[in-house]
Design a protein around this motif. Sequence first.
Motif, short mmCIF file in Angstrom:
data_model
loop_
_atom_site.label_atom_id
_atom_site.label_comp_id
_atom_site.label_asym_id
_atom_site.label_seq_id
_atom_site.Cartn_x
_atom_site.Cartn_y
_atom_site.Cartn_z
N VAL A 176 -41.65 -21.36 100.80
CA VAL A 176 -42.79 -21.02 101.66
C VAL A 176 -44.04 -21.76 101.21
O VAL A 176 -44.81 -22.27 102.04
N ALA A 177 -44.27 -21.84 99.92
CA ALA A 177 -45.45 -22.56 99.42
C ALA A 177 -45.40 -24.03 99.85
O ALA A 177 -46.42 -24.61 100.24
N GLU A 178 -44.21 -24.61 99.81
CA GLU A 178 -44.06 -26.01 100.21
C GLU A 178 -44.29 -26.17 101.71
O GLU A 178 -44.97 -27.10 102.16
N GLN A 179 -43.74 -25.26 102.50
CA GLN A 179 -43.86 -25.39 103.95
C GLN A 179 -45.26 -25.05 104.45
O GLN A 179 -45.75 -25.64 105.42
N ALA A 180 -45.92 -24.11 103.78
CA ALA A 180 -47.28 -23.74 104.20
C ALA A 180 -48.28 -24.84 103.85
O ALA A 180 -49.26 -25.05 104.56
N LYS A 181 -48.04 -25.52 102.73
CA LYS A 181 -48.84 -26.69 102.32
C LYS A 181 -50.34 -26.43 102.38
O LYS A 181 -51.11 -27.25 102.87
N GLY A 182 -50.78 -25.27 101.90
CA GLY A 182 -52.20 -24.99 101.84
C GLY A 182 -52.85 -24.67 103.16
O GLY A 182 -54.08 -24.56 103.25
N ARG A 183 -52.06 -24.49 104.23
CA ARG A 183 -52.63 -24.25 105.55
C ARG A 183 -53.00 -22.79 105.79
O ARG A 183 -53.69 -22.48 106.78
N ILE A 184 -52.55 -21.88 104.92
CA ILE A 184 -52.75 -20.47 105.15
C ILE A 184 -52.68 -19.73 103.82
O ILE A 184 -52.04 -20.21 102.87
N SER A 185 -53.34 -18.58 103.73
CA SER A 185 -53.30 -17.79 102.50
C SER A 185 -51.91 -17.21 102.28
O SER A 185 -51.24 -16.79 103.23
N LEU A 186 -51.50 -17.16 101.01
CA LEU A 186 -50.17 -16.68 100.66
C LEU A 186 -50.27 -15.51 99.68
O LEU A 186 -50.99 -15.59 98.68
N MET A 187 -49.53 -14.45 99.97
CA MET A 187 -49.45 -13.28 99.11
C MET A 187 -48.00 -13.08 98.71
O MET A 187 -47.09 -13.21 99.54
N ALA A 188 -47.78 -12.74 97.46
CA ALA A 188 -46.43 -12.54 96.94
C ALA A 188 -46.15 -11.06 96.73
O ALA A 188 -46.87 -10.39 96.00
#
Length: 296
Positions: free
Chosen positions: A64-76
């Motif tokens: 997911v981190a690779e696919q999101a590529k900084g485009r959106i906030s990520l929560m684990a």
Amino acid sequence: MNFDGIWTPLVTPFNQDGSIEFAALTPVIDSLIEHEVNGLIVGGTTGEYYALSNAERKKLFDVVAEQAKGRISLMAGINSTSTDETLDLGRYAKAAGFESILLAAPYYCQPTQGELLVHAYTVDDALDMPVMLYNFPARTGTEMSFDFIDGLKQRPNFQAIKESTGSIERMHTLTQDYADQLQIGCGMDDQVLEFFTWGARSWVAGASNFLALEHVALYRTCVVEQDMIAGRELASRLLPLLNLLEQGGKFCQYVKYGCELAGLPVGPTRRPLLPLSETEKAIFARAYEQLVAHRG
């Protein structure tokens, strides 16, 4: 950290043999970003984290981190049955680029409130990341009491709570007495209008995997524009489907079927959860079609 908006707990796509179909995440993530949800959560209940191995959960963080590529906030989502595994998952997610964590009570072991507080302190000391608490005692077996929340007042990383008890009384207390301490998030989809009316500013919503357009519109109408009359009209359109999700006993199955209806197939749930019956599919499809008919 600002947790306002729609946070989508991502589904975990599976093949028919039960293996993870990582490629199916790409169109889901792209669709959610296109529809301007505010953040993605990997490892939430909707993602069936409880049915995944530690290694699978870490691989999902990476993908997911690779696919999101900084485009959106990520929560684990890093919940587990033990503090050590929670820390292991949290450290991995932080290294992968996740900005915040979703922390529930360790499930099945039913810690006391004192033990839960030590668990939270330990996670905070080790990870030093913004935290959204996840209060879902129907799943974990342990409620996050107000005494527990009081014990976090001197810990600035504990910034938000996803409230999933279904108790309107508790929601009132959180929004009226704890708003200076925590950002309040809706965790009961069929109560979203009530949450927004009483001041909640975020919604962690499983159905936004396939209905991001409607979820974002409801958030913007109620929270940004403060138009509760128009919000009530939007919520009333969503309610039949949200009632099926929250009251039908097959939340993950319905969300995944919703993705299929929306042209974002993500496969079945992992056993022991079994597929929907044809009758259940028909009822859900009817509610979905009635809802999206208003898009035109």
